[in-house]
Write a protein that holds these residues in place. Sequence first.
Motif, PDB file in Angstrom:
ATOM      1  N   THR A   1       1.315 -35.142   0.425  1.00  0.00           N
ATOM      2  CA  THR A   1       0.722 -34.123   0.730  1.00  0.00           C
ATOM      3  C   THR A   1       1.331 -32.624  -0.185  1.00  0.00           C
ATOM      4  OG1 THR A   1      -0.199 -35.093   2.487  1.00  0.00           O
ATOM      5  CG2 THR A   1       0.073 -32.850   2.750  1.00  0.00           C
TER       6      THR A   1
ATOM      7  N   ASN B   1       1.507 -29.188  -2.641  1.00  0.00           N
ATOM      8  CA  ASN B   1       1.541 -28.733  -2.105  1.00  0.00           C
ATOM      9  C   ASN B   1       2.656 -28.140  -3.799  1.00  0.00           C
ATOM     10  OD1 ASN B   1      -0.177 -28.797   0.417  1.00  0.00           O
ATOM     11  ND2 ASN B   1       1.565 -29.119   1.564  1.00  0.00           N
TER      12      ASN B   1
ATOM     13  N   ASP C   1       0.389 -27.140  -6.037  1.00  0.00           N
ATOM     14  CA  ASP C   1      -0.059 -26.202  -6.226  1.00  0.00           C
ATOM     15  C   ASP C   1       0.208 -25.211  -6.210  1.00  0.00           C
ATOM     16  OD1 ASP C   1      -2.598 -27.909  -5.690  1.00  0.00           O
ATOM     17  OD2 ASP C   1      -2.995 -28.567  -3.557  1.00  0.00           O
ATOM     18  N   THR C   2       1.095 -25.681  -5.205  1.00  0.00           N
ATOM     19  CA  THR C   2       2.136 -23.398  -5.508  1.00  0.00           C
ATOM     20  C   THR C   2       2.564 -23.269  -6.504  1.00  0.00           C
ATOM     21  OG1 THR C   2       2.725 -23.719  -3.155  1.00  0.00           O
ATOM     22  CG2 THR C   2       3.768 -22.130  -4.126  1.00  0.00           C
TER      23      THR C   2
END
Length: 236
Positions: A163, A167, A170-171
Motif C-alpha cells: 500500500t 501510494n 501514484d503520487t
Amino acid sequence: MTVRGAVPEVIWARPERTGRGPKPAHTRDDIAAAAVRIADAQGLDGVSMRHVAAELGCGTMSLYNYVPRKEDLYELMMDAVSAEHVLWEPGGDWRADLLRVAHETRALMHRHPWVPRLMSPVYGFSPHALRYLEHCLACLGPLEVSNGTKFELIAMLNGVVTTYVRNEFDTAERVRALPWSEDEENAARTAYLSGRLASGAYPRLAAAFSEDPGPVDLEAVFQRALERVLDAFEPR
C-alpha cells in the motif's frame, strides 16, 4: 466465464512445454525474464504474449505451448522477481528480521514498479515465493504464537509495504501529469484548504492543522507503520 471441460491447473505442475517434438527453444526462465524486462521498461500494460514473443524472437502462437494463459505469464513474472529476495540467516530478533524483510521488499518493488499491481495470494505459492515464505517463518521462529498468526503477520506486513509503495508511485505519477509545477499545485490546494478551515465548519480539523508538525519525514512514517504492525503481534 467457465470453459466447459476445463480443469484447474497450476503452471508449476505442468511440464516445461506441452506436446511432442524437438527440445524446447526457450525455458520458463527465458520467458519470465523477457516479460519482466518489458514490464520494467513499459509497465504492466505493455506486457502481452505478442510483445514477449517478439522479445524472444518466436511466434506468438508458439509461446502458448509454454505459457497457456496470460495469468500464467504473470505468475512466472512474480516468481522471477521473488528470486531477488535476500534469504539471509535470521539473527534471532524477529522484529529486526521482519523489518529488514519489509524494507527489502519495498526496494524490490521500486526496482519493479509493476509488482504492487500483481500482489495477490494467487501468486504466493510459486517456487521462489515458497522460499520467501519459508524464510519469513524462519525469521519468526523466536515469536511464540501459532503458525496461523505468523502467516497473518506476514500478510499484514506485506499489505502495508504494498500500500505504501503504491501510494508513492501514484503520487509520483500524478505529479508528472500536472500541467504546472508541484509547488504551484500545493499552493493552490493549501489556499483552498485554508479557506475551508477558516469557515468555522470544521473546528477539529482547524485546531489540528493549527499545530505545525514541521516537515513530514516519509521514511519515518513508513518505519512507524511497520513498527505498529509488529507491536500488535508482540506477546502480552
